[in-house]
Design a protein around this motif. Sequence first.
Motif, mmCIF file in Angstrom:
data_model
loop_
_atom_site.group_PDB
_atom_site.id
_atom_site.type_symbol
_atom_site.label_atom_id
_atom_site.label_comp_id
_atom_site.label_asym_id
_atom_site.label_seq_id
_atom_site.Cartn_x
_atom_site.Cartn_y
_atom_site.Cartn_z
ATOM 1 N N ILE A 128 -31.473 5.967 -100.151
ATOM 2 C CA ILE A 128 -31.160 6.114 -98.724
ATOM 3 C C ILE A 128 -31.241 4.742 -98.061
ATOM 4 O O ILE A 128 -32.167 3.964 -98.327
ATOM 5 N N VAL A 129 -30.281 4.464 -97.185
ATOM 6 C CA VAL A 129 -30.297 3.270 -96.342
ATOM 7 C C VAL A 129 -30.487 3.723 -94.903
ATOM 8 O O VAL A 129 -29.738 4.569 -94.404
ATOM 9 N N PHE A 130 -31.492 3.156 -94.234
ATOM 10 C CA PHE A 130 -31.795 3.489 -92.842
ATOM 11 C C PHE A 130 -31.395 2.316 -91.942
ATOM 12 O O PHE A 130 -31.704 1.160 -92.249
ATOM 13 N N SER A 131 -30.750 2.620 -90.816
ATOM 14 C CA SER A 131 -30.362 1.597 -89.847
ATOM 15 C C SER A 131 -30.566 2.119 -88.433
ATOM 16 O O SER A 131 -30.978 3.269 -88.235
ATOM 17 N N GLY A 132 -30.262 1.255 -87.461
ATOM 18 C CA GLY A 132 -30.327 1.630 -86.052
ATOM 19 C C GLY A 132 -29.090 1.125 -85.339
ATOM 20 O O GLY A 132 -27.971 1.434 -85.734
ATOM 21 N N HIS A 133 -29.290 0.359 -84.265
ATOM 22 C CA HIS A 133 -28.216 -0.289 -83.498
ATOM 23 C C HIS A 133 -27.423 0.719 -82.663
ATOM 24 O O HIS A 133 -27.203 0.514 -81.481
ATOM 25 N N HIS A 134 -26.953 1.801 -83.274
ATOM 26 C CA HIS A 134 -26.339 2.899 -82.527
ATOM 27 C C HIS A 134 -27.463 3.785 -82.007
ATOM 28 O O HIS A 134 -28.318 4.223 -82.782
ATOM 29 N N HIS A 135 -27.454 4.085 -80.735
ATOM 30 C CA HIS A 135 -28.527 4.902 -80.158
ATOM 31 C C HIS A 135 -28.175 6.374 -80.305
ATOM 32 O O HIS A 135 -27.927 7.102 -79.338
ATOM 33 N N ILE A 136 -28.178 6.811 -81.555
ATOM 34 C CA ILE A 136 -27.805 8.164 -81.928
ATOM 35 C C ILE A 136 -28.611 8.553 -83.160
ATOM 36 O O ILE A 136 -29.369 7.749 -83.707
ATOM 37 N N TYR A 137 -28.412 9.801 -83.600
ATOM 38 C CA TYR A 137 -28.814 10.176 -84.952
ATOM 39 C C TYR A 137 -27.548 10.421 -85.751
ATOM 40 O O TYR A 137 -26.596 11.040 -85.262
ATOM 41 N N GLU A 138 -27.519 9.926 -86.982
ATOM 42 C CA GLU A 138 -26.385 10.215 -87.861
ATOM 43 C C GLU A 138 -26.833 10.170 -89.317
ATOM 44 O O GLU A 138 -27.639 9.335 -89.713
ATOM 45 N N ARG A 139 -26.293 11.111 -90.091
ATOM 46 C CA ARG A 139 -26.477 11.095 -91.550
ATOM 47 C C ARG A 139 -25.112 11.187 -92.204
ATOM 48 O O ARG A 139 -24.268 11.989 -91.797
ATOM 49 N N SER A 140 -24.897 10.375 -93.205
ATOM 50 C CA SER A 140 -23.649 10.440 -93.958
ATOM 51 C C SER A 140 -23.803 11.401 -95.132
ATOM 52 O O SER A 140 -24.918 11.717 -95.566
ATOM 53 N N TYR A 141 -22.677 11.883 -95.632
ATOM 54 C CA TYR A 141 -22.688 12.467 -96.967
ATOM 55 C C TYR A 141 -23.044 11.356 -97.945
ATOM 56 O O TYR A 141 -22.918 10.161 -97.622
ATOM 57 N N PRO A 142 -23.487 11.689 -99.141
ATOM 58 C CA PRO A 142 -23.678 10.622 -100.129
ATOM 59 C C PRO A 142 -22.351 9.893 -100.332
ATOM 60 O O PRO A 142 -21.301 10.519 -100.440
ATOM 61 N N ILE A 143 -22.401 8.570 -100.352
ATOM 62 C CA ILE A 143 -21.193 7.766 -100.513
ATOM 63 C C ILE A 143 -21.286 7.027 -101.839
ATOM 64 O O ILE A 143 -22.190 6.215 -102.051
ATOM 65 N N GLY A 144 -20.353 7.341 -102.734
ATOM 66 C CA GLY A 144 -20.354 6.739 -104.060
ATOM 67 C C GLY A 144 -19.043 6.048 -104.351
ATOM 68 O O GLY A 144 -18.397 5.506 -103.464
ATOM 69 N N SER A 145 -18.620 6.094 -105.615
ATOM 70 C CA SER A 145 -17.374 5.453 -106.027
ATOM 71 C C SER A 145 -16.641 6.350 -107.012
ATOM 72 O O SER A 145 -17.258 7.004 -107.857
ATOM 73 N N ALA A 146 -15.316 6.365 -106.900
ATOM 74 C CA ALA A 146 -14.498 7.141 -107.830
ATOM 75 C C ALA A 146 -14.195 6.370 -109.102
ATOM 76 O O ALA A 146 -13.788 6.964 -110.107
ATOM 77 N N PHE A 147 -14.385 5.061 -109.089
ATOM 78 C CA PHE A 147 -13.948 4.236 -110.211
ATOM 79 C C PHE A 147 -15.050 3.376 -110.811
ATOM 80 O O PHE A 147 -14.943 2.975 -111.967
ATOM 81 N N GLU A 148 -16.090 3.053 -110.053
ATOM 82 C CA GLU A 148 -17.157 2.214 -110.588
ATOM 83 C C GLU A 148 -17.992 2.996 -111.595
ATOM 84 O O GLU A 148 -18.359 4.148 -111.351
ATOM 85 N N SER A 149 -18.305 2.375 -112.706
ATOM 86 C CA SER A 149 -19.186 3.005 -113.693
ATOM 87 C C SER A 149 -20.628 2.606 -113.426
ATOM 88 O O SER A 149 -20.902 1.543 -112.872
ATOM 89 N N LYS A 150 -21.537 3.463 -113.796
ATOM 90 C CA LYS A 150 -22.976 3.206 -113.693
ATOM 91 C C LYS A 150 -23.406 2.884 -112.257
ATOM 92 O O LYS A 150 -24.184 1.960 -112.015
ATOM 93 N N THR A 151 -22.858 3.621 -111.321
ATOM 94 C CA THR A 151 -23.314 3.501 -109.939
ATOM 95 C C THR A 151 -23.727 4.871 -109.442
ATOM 96 O O THR A 151 -23.334 5.898 -110.003
ATOM 97 N N THR A 152 -24.534 4.895 -108.378
ATOM 98 C CA THR A 152 -25.006 6.160 -107.813
ATOM 99 C C THR A 152 -24.667 6.211 -106.329
ATOM 100 O O THR A 152 -24.576 5.175 -105.664
#
Length: 706
Positions: free
Chosen positions: A289-313
């Motif tokens: 998980i990566v946590f940030s601020g700057h935007h004065h909101i709450y937001e969660r993304s879906y998990p963001i990965g790669s369709a082509f990179e190997s050995k990534t999560t």
Amino acid sequence: MKIQKLKRYTCIAILFGFCSINESVMLSSAYPWNTIEKGPYLQNVGKDHITIMWETAYATKSRVDYGITEDCDLFVEYAKKVKLHEVTLRPLRSNTRYYYKISCGFTTRTGSFKTAPNHNIPFRFAVYGDSRAYPDIHRKVAENILKVNPDFILHVGDLVNDGRKDYQWDSQFFEPLHDVIDHIPIFTSLGNHENNAQNYFDLFSLPNNESWYSFNYSNCHFIVLDTNKSYGKNSKQYRWLRDDLRKTNTKWKFVFFHHPPYGSGIHHGSDLKVRRLLTPLFRRYGVDIVFSGHHHIYERSYPIGSAFESKTTPVTYIIAGGGSGPLHKTSPNTWTASTEKINNFCVVNIDGEKLNFKALDTNGRVLDRFTIVKDKGKYQQYVKRAIPYEQIEFERTFPNNITPPVVFLKKGKRLVQGAVKIKNTFPYLVDVRIVWHHLNDWNLKPRQRIVRIGGKKTARIPFTFYSPKLNDIWPPPKFSVIYDTGLGSGRIAGNYLQILLPRELSCNETKTPLELDGRLKEPFWADASSANNFIQSDGSGLAQKQTIAKVVRSQDAIYFALVNESEPKNLSANVKKRDGNIKNDEAVIVSIAPHNDATSGSLHSKEDEIVYQFGVNYKGVQYDSKGKHKEWNGKWKSKTRINDEDWTVEMAIPYNVLELPSPPKNGRRWRINFFRSTRRPVEKSEWSTTIGSPLTAKRLGVLTMN
């Protein structure tokens, strides 16, 4: 702790044995007038250490009494007198509750803390940020954090509104957290509002260089970055991050910094530089998980990965910027799993291979929750929900790779050819369907076409247009692009057929002098031909607020008059000095290419391409330029006037300002255009459509000298 800190001193605890009550009383009574101004607060907790900080009104010795009981039978003391005190207690037992007290004059403050646990012991941490504006709201956030009783807190930046101002650290940060951080340690990251101020580095005791650092807690690794400083691939911070991730093999990995790579707050948007440079490292090295601020909101993304990179999560990105800053509106994107414009904080529970997450508001209401389980089968369920980052990037850039067809409507010509150009900048195939709609009085063949565009290829899709009469061409036809990448699909609407019109205007000669007053009272204005039917600059149709432009010439100068439809209450302008950006004001601009002979339609030298611009906002502030040289200033005059239903402007531009040796002869043809901007409604319009090229002479209309 930075070496240059001169106001504070670190004291490493040495076991002195038992501290008698008499010793404590003697130390305190030596400075009975002194008070504790800030703190105590806890920093940099580990399995065998913690740092306690506080600030006193006057310089005094630093002393902490502590122990595993409230008797506090151990102490550490440093004889150097300081105002800002920093005492590190070491060695300590892991996963153990300690009690402590500090004394100053007749004031004693007590607290407790718990050291970090060994591997795989369950624990809880809280995350929030952007606490910089409203202390009362920050206090509510702090009270609710206290209720969930985390083992420590992580703040993602913008602790105060301006880190250079001492008083803000008390009112906006330390006072709202007073009842929390005396027994719950807090780790912080730098936001843009800290301004990299020395106050930040003085007030906190953090690992490494305090701008970026990392630490372990139980079976987790935590990384804090500073996205205000350089993090390019050759920077110290990037190399440090890469090396830190490479050597980390904990079960869970978390990263914290201020500027979000995926953000739906409309006030800031996503930080694309962070996305481009840092997110590949997060995928490659298994950040959860990566946590940030700057935007004065709450937001969660879906998990963001790669369709082509190997050995990534895949990585989940969370914005916890609701600490008390003015709230921002949010507009969900493809990656958005949950978002809300609300004050908030987050709580993460870690128990071995299981992570439970909750986002809460200031009333303790659960805004969002999710679970990740690192058990192989259950983790795959989490991975299956991932969105490929390649699809997100395609959707971000694809609209800019669509070029609408441009047609030039000549008099008497009804059938014209045009083509939609689509560039595929990605290495995979894209299926595209173009559908025309809102034809109005237009006709075209075919009305839709389907094409497959290869990776890194550009397709040209032709169409034949049958235009109506010139008076009926607006609004132009629209088209949508429906695409399918194999990773995802979507629709891009709002594109228009781009129309170039044969705009022409005549210019009479007068011997009557012009009195500049904005009234248009001279008889020659009534006889002058008019440039009207202004078109919105994006080509979407006629302007809502119309403008009428007129032009006449004398032996010394060329005169312009513009009548601009608008009620006085809707007039607005910010520019007050010459050559400011009046294009966002209520303003008009006249563009002239006097060296371009439109009769031949050819340009014979670089001088021929020069477009002079002369503008004025409704307040009378002038703007001029010569080609791209905005610093150029000519000597010309203008006068504006506000009327009941419009505002008017008269201009007189001498020929020598246009670098002409003599007045233009009859039959001479210049290139000319008129631009209008309004703020209520927000609109930009022009007489001759330039399609984003206002300084290209051949895109301007034609002015013929009579």
